[in-house]
Design a protein around this motif. Structure first.
Motif, mmCIF file in Angstrom:
data_model
loop_
_atom_site.group_PDB
_atom_site.id
_atom_site.type_symbol
_atom_site.label_atom_id
_atom_site.label_comp_id
_atom_site.label_asym_id
_atom_site.label_seq_id
_atom_site.Cartn_x
_atom_site.Cartn_y
_atom_site.Cartn_z
ATOM 1 N N LEU A 129 0.814 -1.210 0.000
ATOM 2 C CA LEU A 129 0.000 0.000 0.000
ATOM 3 C C LEU A 129 0.853 1.268 0.000
ATOM 4 O O LEU A 129 0.575 2.218 -0.743
ATOM 5 N N CYS A 130 1.911 1.285 0.820
ATOM 6 C CA CYS A 130 2.673 2.528 0.947
ATOM 7 C C CYS A 130 3.765 2.653 -0.106
ATOM 8 O O CYS A 130 3.991 3.743 -0.645
ATOM 9 N N HIS A 131 4.457 1.568 -0.446
ATOM 10 C CA HIS A 131 5.575 1.657 -1.383
ATOM 11 C C HIS A 131 5.113 1.624 -2.835
ATOM 12 O O HIS A 131 5.551 2.433 -3.657
ATOM 13 N N ASP A 132 4.223 0.672 -3.154
ATOM 14 C CA ASP A 132 3.818 0.504 -4.546
ATOM 15 C C ASP A 132 2.672 1.437 -4.942
ATOM 16 O O ASP A 132 2.632 1.946 -6.066
ATOM 17 N N LEU A 133 1.724 1.642 -4.028
ATOM 18 C CA LEU A 133 0.536 2.437 -4.350
ATOM 19 C C LEU A 133 0.564 3.826 -3.726
ATOM 20 O O LEU A 133 -0.334 4.636 -3.977
ATOM 21 N N HIS A 134 1.565 4.092 -2.871
ATOM 22 C CA HIS A 134 1.809 5.435 -2.328
ATOM 23 C C HIS A 134 0.671 5.951 -1.446
ATOM 24 O O HIS A 134 0.322 7.132 -1.478
ATOM 25 N N PHE A 135 0.099 5.068 -0.642
ATOM 26 C CA PHE A 135 -0.869 5.505 0.347
ATOM 27 C C PHE A 135 -0.152 5.835 1.650
ATOM 28 O O PHE A 135 0.806 5.164 2.043
ATOM 29 N N ARG A 136 -0.628 6.858 2.336
ATOM 30 C CA ARG A 136 -0.003 7.280 3.587
ATOM 31 C C ARG A 136 -0.823 6.872 4.809
ATOM 32 O O ARG A 136 -0.273 6.582 5.865
ATOM 33 N N TYR A 137 -2.166 6.825 4.640
ATOM 34 C CA TYR A 137 -3.029 6.577 5.793
ATOM 35 C C TYR A 137 -4.015 5.445 5.487
ATOM 36 O O TYR A 137 -4.446 5.247 4.355
ATOM 37 N N LEU A 138 -4.385 4.736 6.562
ATOM 38 C CA LEU A 138 -5.387 3.681 6.492
ATOM 39 C C LEU A 138 -6.347 3.846 7.652
ATOM 40 O O LEU A 138 -5.919 4.008 8.805
ATOM 41 N N VAL A 139 -7.637 3.831 7.361
ATOM 42 C CA VAL A 139 -8.672 3.835 8.396
ATOM 43 C C VAL A 139 -9.294 2.451 8.402
ATOM 44 O O VAL A 139 -9.922 2.038 7.417
ATOM 45 N N ASP A 140 -9.081 1.695 9.472
ATOM 46 C CA ASP A 140 -9.594 0.328 9.493
ATOM 47 C C ASP A 140 -11.086 0.318 9.785
ATOM 48 O O ASP A 140 -11.705 1.358 10.021
ATOM 49 N N THR A 141 -11.665 -0.865 9.785
ATOM 50 C CA THR A 141 -13.118 -0.987 9.911
ATOM 51 C C THR A 141 -13.644 -0.513 11.261
ATOM 52 O O THR A 141 -14.822 -0.199 11.388
ATOM 53 N N SER A 142 -12.779 -0.442 12.264
ATOM 54 C CA SER A 142 -13.209 0.038 13.578
ATOM 55 C C SER A 142 -13.149 1.552 13.686
ATOM 56 O O SER A 142 -13.574 2.123 14.689
ATOM 57 N N GLY A 143 -12.600 2.221 12.676
ATOM 58 C CA GLY A 143 -12.490 3.666 12.714
ATOM 59 C C GLY A 143 -11.169 4.158 13.261
ATOM 60 O O GLY A 143 -11.019 5.358 13.516
ATOM 61 N N SER A 144 -10.197 3.282 13.437
ATOM 62 C CA SER A 144 -8.875 3.684 13.919
ATOM 63 C C SER A 144 -8.014 4.114 12.740
ATOM 64 O O SER A 144 -8.039 3.503 11.672
ATOM 65 N N LEU A 145 -7.240 5.150 12.960
ATOM 66 C CA LEU A 145 -6.389 5.705 11.913
ATOM 67 C C LEU A 145 -4.976 5.155 12.038
ATOM 68 O O LEU A 145 -4.371 5.189 13.109
ATOM 69 N N ILE A 146 -4.427 4.636 10.943
ATOM 70 C CA ILE A 146 -3.073 4.086 10.909
ATOM 71 C C ILE A 146 -2.243 4.921 9.951
ATOM 72 O O ILE A 146 -2.619 5.129 8.799
ATOM 73 N N ASP A 147 -1.123 5.411 10.453
ATOM 74 C CA ASP A 147 -0.205 6.202 9.644
ATOM 75 C C ASP A 147 0.860 5.272 9.069
ATOM 76 O O ASP A 147 1.654 4.681 9.800
ATOM 77 N N LEU A 148 0.886 5.106 7.750
ATOM 78 C CA LEU A 148 1.848 4.241 7.083
ATOM 79 C C LEU A 148 3.074 5.067 6.700
ATOM 80 O O LEU A 148 3.021 5.900 5.800
ATOM 81 N N HIS A 149 4.167 4.864 7.404
ATOM 82 C CA HIS A 149 5.395 5.615 7.132
ATOM 83 C C HIS A 149 6.094 5.058 5.897
ATOM 84 O O HIS A 149 5.880 3.916 5.486
ATOM 85 N N THR A 150 6.911 5.880 5.286
ATOM 86 C CA THR A 150 7.613 5.481 4.062
ATOM 87 C C THR A 150 8.971 4.855 4.347
ATOM 88 O O THR A 150 9.740 4.600 3.415
ATOM 89 N N SER A 151 9.283 4.596 5.604
ATOM 90 C CA SER A 151 10.561 3.966 5.924
ATOM 91 C C SER A 151 10.551 2.504 5.474
ATOM 92 O O SER A 151 9.497 1.916 5.272
ATOM 93 N N PRO A 152 11.721 1.892 5.266
ATOM 94 C CA PRO A 152 11.784 0.484 4.843
ATOM 95 C C PRO A 152 10.955 -0.412 5.765
ATOM 96 O O PRO A 152 11.033 -0.308 6.985
ATOM 97 N N GLY A 153 10.188 -1.272 5.171
ATOM 98 C CA GLY A 153 9.337 -2.180 5.943
ATOM 99 C C GLY A 153 8.016 -1.568 6.316
ATOM 100 O O GLY A 153 7.159 -2.221 6.885
#
Length: 661
Positions: free
Chosen positions: A626-650
């Protein structure tokens, strides 16, 4: 017809009918399972084709020549009504439609002499439509007065809805959010200097075309000055009021030119602007209720027909563009109205040849201006319909008018519980099926029809009313929610006229029906004003009562807490699994981040498949992709929690505990 001809024709008909039927049902076995209505229409068409073919061959055998162009035309007309697969030609439906178009023109040319003689008989004594607008110094104050009257009428009919002007959004949480998003996106596209008809803020990272969407750039353009003083939601609410008022003013101008009476024109404008169907679509179809420029176009087109000129041709083409920028349906209906009244004008004009000779320059200007102004938007849209394989198209079968729909109030009448037994049975949904004109209006129209002197002047509008009422019924007749075995012209036009299938929802022809009814009601007002004022007053009160709508939507303006957090977060695209795609449109106007999803009325199939892939990656927690290939930064899961996807390796993740409200 001699006895020999009659006997030969009958015998050949009995031979051809089972032969054609065998060929047809062998090629189209699915027809056998599509209901009695379709079967009955097909059987009638088979009998008609067999009879024509038998008649032609009989006369050819007995007299040595194919006798009649008319017979040839009708035979060709019935032949092209079938799918090409009947004749063993493997042509897809789109290509077949473009082939049928020229063949249909040939068939119409063949039967033209007989049709012309028939039309000349019924048009005897008729005259072209004439207009007599007052001078502009008198018309402009009348326009201002009508705008004030219609504004007050809207506030009165919807009271106390105005109290929610600043505290809520006058749109439902479905299509209404898309209309609201359109206004936001148009301003953002102009500010960023990007193409408004393509957005990279939805269906990231690829972006999506808005050519097939319910996009209304003209309304969004009108909102720009409002945004200098109002919030985005207030500007949208103001657009709803402005749209109703402008519909009234447009119909007022048309009626004023036809009746030369301001009071009658106010009535016509009211009936068009505040029709039950317009209030029904105000829930979330700002583009559908934006028909205010149709009567203005018609007004200019009447002037053009009276004296075709280059200037009037260009003005008519400009109004076509304005309708196109308001809604695709408004453009289509304007073009159909132009075709209808051009045909009427040619039918009743006495010195037709001279008029056509003098009109060449004007019609050349109209055609060239329309191509230059509207072509850059129409052509890419038509190409996109073929290449992008849009999803989300409406079914004409499920969106056809019931035969009784114009006379029985629908779900969006204030007192709809009285007619619930009817509108819960019909196929179309409540928004589309609320099309009733009201008994007060119907009685006005009947009064006008049974007054011969007034009827002659109103005849073209009655013909317009009936023509588009028949088209609005769709492919097969429905009465009280039940399909009857009677095929209708809409099905033939969709099959044989290229591009007509884009009309999509036959029931929306009620827009033209309501315009015709408004003009006729204005003329009936003039008739009754001098003969029966008491009856007129009673009918107006009944009509007013029948136009009281149900409550308009008022969606709250609050958003989940993760949206507020995203509003303050750095730039980056979002994958939102917690909200509906329509809600995501509203949320994006708050947080201003590109999104993986987002509702669009017509979206290419490839984007649907790509979106499903993104959703699968998010559910499987494939954050690296999601973050490396598709360049997404954030994910909101089904519970409504926000996840910040960093661009660091892994793609190390930092989970921010925010629950959806």
């Amino acid at each position: 017809m001699s006895r020999l001809e009659l006997l030969t024709t009958a015998l050949l008909t009995l031979v051809f009918y089972p032969t054609l039927g065998f060929i047809f049902f062998q090629r189209q076995p699915s027809v056998l399972g599509q209901g009695f209505g379709l079967m009955a229409s097909t059987q009638a068409l088979l009998w008609f084709s067999s009879l024509l073919l038998a008649r032609g061959l009989t006369l050819l055998a007995l007299h040595g020549k194919w006798p009649l162009r008319t017979l040839n035309g009708w035979l060709l007309l019935t032949a092209i009504s079938y799918d090409f697969n009947v004749f063993g030609i493997p042509i897809d439906r789109t290509a077949a439609g473009w082939i049928r178009g020229p063949l249909l023109l040939v068939a119409l040319w063949q039967i033209a002499p007989s049709c012309r003689r028939f039309l000349q008989r019924i048009s005897a004594g008729m005259s072209p439509i004439t207009l007599a607008l007052p001078p502009w110094r008198r018309t402009l104050p009348a326009i201002g007065v009508s705008a004030v009257v219609y504004t007050l009428a809207f506030l009165a009919l919807t009271y106390p809805h105005i109290h929610t002007f600043s505290s809520s959004l006058w749109a439902d949480p479905g299509d209404g959010y898309q209309m609201y998003w359109n206004v936001w996106w148009f301003k953002k596209a102009l500010t960023d200097g990007t193409n408004p008809w393509f957005t990279d803020y939805l269906h990231a990272p690829w972006g999506a075309t808005l050519l097939g969407a319910s996009f209304h750039p003209l309304k969004s353009l009108m909102a720009l000055p409002l945004l200098n003083w109002l919030t985005l939601s207030e500007a949208y609410n103001a657009l709803i009021i402005i749209t109703f008022v402008l519909n009234g003013v447009g119909a007022f101008l048309l009626c004023l030119g036809l009746t030369q009476n301001s009071i009658a024109s106010l009535l016509g404008g009211f009936l068009f602007a505040f029709s039950n169907n317009r209030f029904a679509h105000a829930n979330g179809h700002l583009h559908t209720i934006s028909s205010e420029w149709i009567p203005v176009f018609l007004l200019v087109f009447f002037l053009f027909l009276h004296r075709p000129s280059i200037r009037r041709g260009f003005l008519a083409a400009l109004l076509l563009l304005i309708n196109l920028l308001s809604d695709h349906y408004a453009f289509l209906y304007s073009a159909l109205l132009a075709l209808f009244f051009l045909s009427w004008h040619l039918l009743v004009t006495k010195n037709r040849g001279r008029w056509m000779k003098e009109s060449v320059r004007g019609f050349t200007a109209l055609a060239a201006s329309s191509a230059v102004l509207c072509g850059p938007l129409i052509i890419p849209t038509l190409i996109s319909t073929v290449t992008d394989h849009w999803t989300g198209a409406h079914s004409p079968v499920d969106n056809s008018m019931d035969l009784l729909g114009l006379f029985i109030p629908g779900a969006h009448w204030r007192f709809s519980h009285f007619t619930r037994a009817y509108w819960t049975q019909i196929l179309a949904n409540g928004h589309e099926a609320s099309v009733h004109l009201g008994f007060g209006v119907v009685i006005l129209l009947l009064t006008l029809w049974f007054s011969p002197p007034s009827r002659e002047k109103a005849r073209p509008w009655f013909c317009l009313f009936v023509t588009f009422w028949i088209l609005s019924l769709g492919s097969y007749l429905n009465v009280w929610g039940r399909e009857l075995p009677l095929g209708l012209p809409y099905n033939f036009l969709v099959r044989n006229v290229p591009g007509f299938a884009l009309s999509g929802v036959p029931i929306r022809f009620v827009m033209i029906i309501s315009l015709a009814a408004a003009v006729l009601a204005a003329q009936a007002f003039l008739l009754l004003r001098g003969t029966s004022p008491a009856l007129l007053g009673a009918l107006l009160l009944v009509a007013l009562f029948e136009h009281i709508p149900s409550d308009l939507p008022a969606s709250p303006l609050d958003v989940p807490s993760y949206v507020e957090k995203l509003k303050l977060a750095p730039e980056g695209a979002v994958v939102d699994l917690a909200s509906k795609e329509t809600e995501q449109l509203y949320y994006q106007t708050v947080h201003n981040h590109p999104m993986a999803f987002g509702y669009i009325a017509r979206v290419p199939q490839r984007l649907v498949e790509s979106g499903n892939g993104i959703r699968h990656l998010a559910e499987e927690k494939r954050f690296d992709t999601l973050c490396h290939d598709l360049h997404f930064r954030y994910l909101v899961d089904t519970s409504g929690s926000l996840i910040d996807l960093h661009t660091s390796p892994g793609c190390a993740t930092q989970k921010i505990s925010l629950r959806k409200n």
